[in-house]
Design a protein around this motif. Structure first.
Motif, PDB file in Angstrom:
ATOM      1  N   VAL A 115       0.740  -1.211   0.030  1.00 36.13           N
ATOM      2  CA  VAL A 115      -0.188   0.159  -0.245  1.00 36.13           C
ATOM      3  C   VAL A 115       0.793   1.107   0.006  1.00 36.13           C
ATOM      4  N   PRO A 116       0.342   2.230  -0.836  1.00 33.83           N
ATOM      5  CA  PRO A 116       1.086   3.434  -0.763  1.00 33.83           C
ATOM      6  C   PRO A 116       1.217   4.115   0.551  1.00 33.83           C
ATOM      7  N   LEU A 117       2.300   4.685   0.869  1.00 36.56           N
ATOM      8  CA  LEU A 117       2.396   5.525   2.158  1.00 36.56           C
ATOM      9  C   LEU A 117       2.558   7.007   1.922  1.00 36.56           C
ATOM     10  N   ALA A 118       2.295   7.656   2.791  1.00 36.76           N
ATOM     11  CA  ALA A 118       2.434   9.163   2.932  1.00 36.76           C
ATOM     12  C   ALA A 118       2.665   9.359   4.497  1.00 36.76           C
ATOM     13  N   VAL A 119       3.841   9.135   4.883  1.00 38.44           N
ATOM     14  CA  VAL A 119       4.276   9.433   6.499  1.00 38.44           C
ATOM     15  C   VAL A 119       4.370  10.859   6.711  1.00 38.44           C
ATOM     16  N   PRO A 120       3.444  11.244   7.330  1.00 42.70           N
ATOM     17  CA  PRO A 120       3.378  12.667   7.932  1.00 42.70           C
ATOM     18  C   PRO A 120       4.602  12.879   8.921  1.00 42.70           C
ATOM     19  N   GLY A 121       4.900  14.191   8.855  1.00 46.68           N
ATOM     20  CA  GLY A 121       5.844  14.910   9.756  1.00 46.68           C
ATOM     21  C   GLY A 121       7.262  13.981  10.130  1.00 46.68           C
ATOM     22  N   GLY A 122       7.782  14.268  11.043  1.00 45.81           N
ATOM     23  CA  GLY A 122       9.076  13.673  11.379  1.00 45.81           C
ATOM     24  C   GLY A 122      10.233  14.828  11.128  1.00 45.81           C
ATOM     25  N   SER A 123      11.230  14.538  11.844  1.00 40.12           N
ATOM     26  CA  SER A 123      12.484  15.034  11.644  1.00 40.12           C
ATOM     27  C   SER A 123      13.386  14.465  10.713  1.00 40.12           C
ATOM     28  N   ASP A 124      14.240  15.083  10.094  1.00 38.15           N
ATOM     29  CA  ASP A 124      15.196  14.389   9.049  1.00 38.15           C
ATOM     30  C   ASP A 124      15.631  13.155   9.712  1.00 38.15           C
ATOM     31  N   PHE A 125      16.181  13.176  10.916  1.00 39.66           N
ATOM     32  CA  PHE A 125      16.801  12.146  11.497  1.00 39.66           C
ATOM     33  C   PHE A 125      15.586  10.814  11.706  1.00 39.66           C
ATOM     34  N   GLU A 126      14.439  11.423  12.101  1.00 46.19           N
ATOM     35  CA  GLU A 126      13.575  10.326  12.296  1.00 46.19           C
ATOM     36  C   GLU A 126      12.990   9.643  11.007  1.00 46.19           C
ATOM     37  N   ARG A 127      12.825  10.475   9.973  1.00 48.41           N
ATOM     38  CA  ARG A 127      12.647   9.981   8.521  1.00 48.41           C
ATOM     39  C   ARG A 127      13.707   8.874   8.187  1.00 48.41           C
TER      40      ARG A 127
END
Length: 170
Positions: free
Chosen positions: A70-82
């Motif tokens: 399934v396609p994801l659009a992960v909201p938010g997060g810092s660069d490190f978290e992503r």
């Protein structure tokens, strides 16, 4: 975001997705342990992407799906978290990695606790498998959904992986 709730071996699980629109194509943007306040039981045909996400989650829990599509659009997060979430998404089904190994792979061997925090903030657990991240020496530590849920998820994957590996020898 439209949320639905399903029953699973780890209790109720809510899945949220946006339809196509200004933000782009339809994508799953959240998984929540328990009943999300905006969740409703799934209604077949009401939201095609949520139907797909529910079907994939059910197949995962039955042991017939090892890779979510399934396609994801992960909201938010810092660069490190992503960066942590992207690394977690690459951990193979039925395998584990430590917080320290992820930290080292991201260039900061001392950031294991920060990796743990990023795992806890993962907005799409199970689909982005933060349950596959363990403490040093394989120790079962930390999980936003609680250690009993983490254990069940790892047990499902270990059983399925063992069955598949066993069948490949025949």
């Amino acid at each position: 975001m439209r949320w639905v709730v399903i029953d699973s071996p780890i209790g109720e699980l809510s899945v949220g997705a946006d339809g196509p629109g200004v933000a782009g194509p339809a994508a799953v943007g959240g998984v929540h342990f328990g009943r999300h306040p905006a969740a409703a039981p799934p209604v077949a045909g009401e939201h095609a992407l949520l139907d797909s996400a529910v079907a994939e989650l059910r197949a995962y829990f039955e042991g017939t799906l090892t890779d979510f599509t399934v396609p994801l659009a992960v909201p938010g997060g810092s660069d490190f978290e992503r960066a942590v979430w992207e690394r977690i998404a690459r951990v193979p089904y039925g395998e584990m990695i430590t917080y320290g190994e992820i930290a080292t792979g991201l260039g900061d061997a001392g950031a294991a606790r920060a990796v743990g925090t990023a795992c806890n903030r993962n907005p799409v657990p199970v689909i982005v498998p933060c349950h596959r991240v363990v403490g040093a020496g394989g120790k079962m530590v930390g999980f936003g959904g609680g250690l009993p849920r983490k254990r069940v998820l790892l047990e499902i994957e270990a059983r399925v992986k063992l069955e598949r590996d066993w069948l490949s020898f025949g």
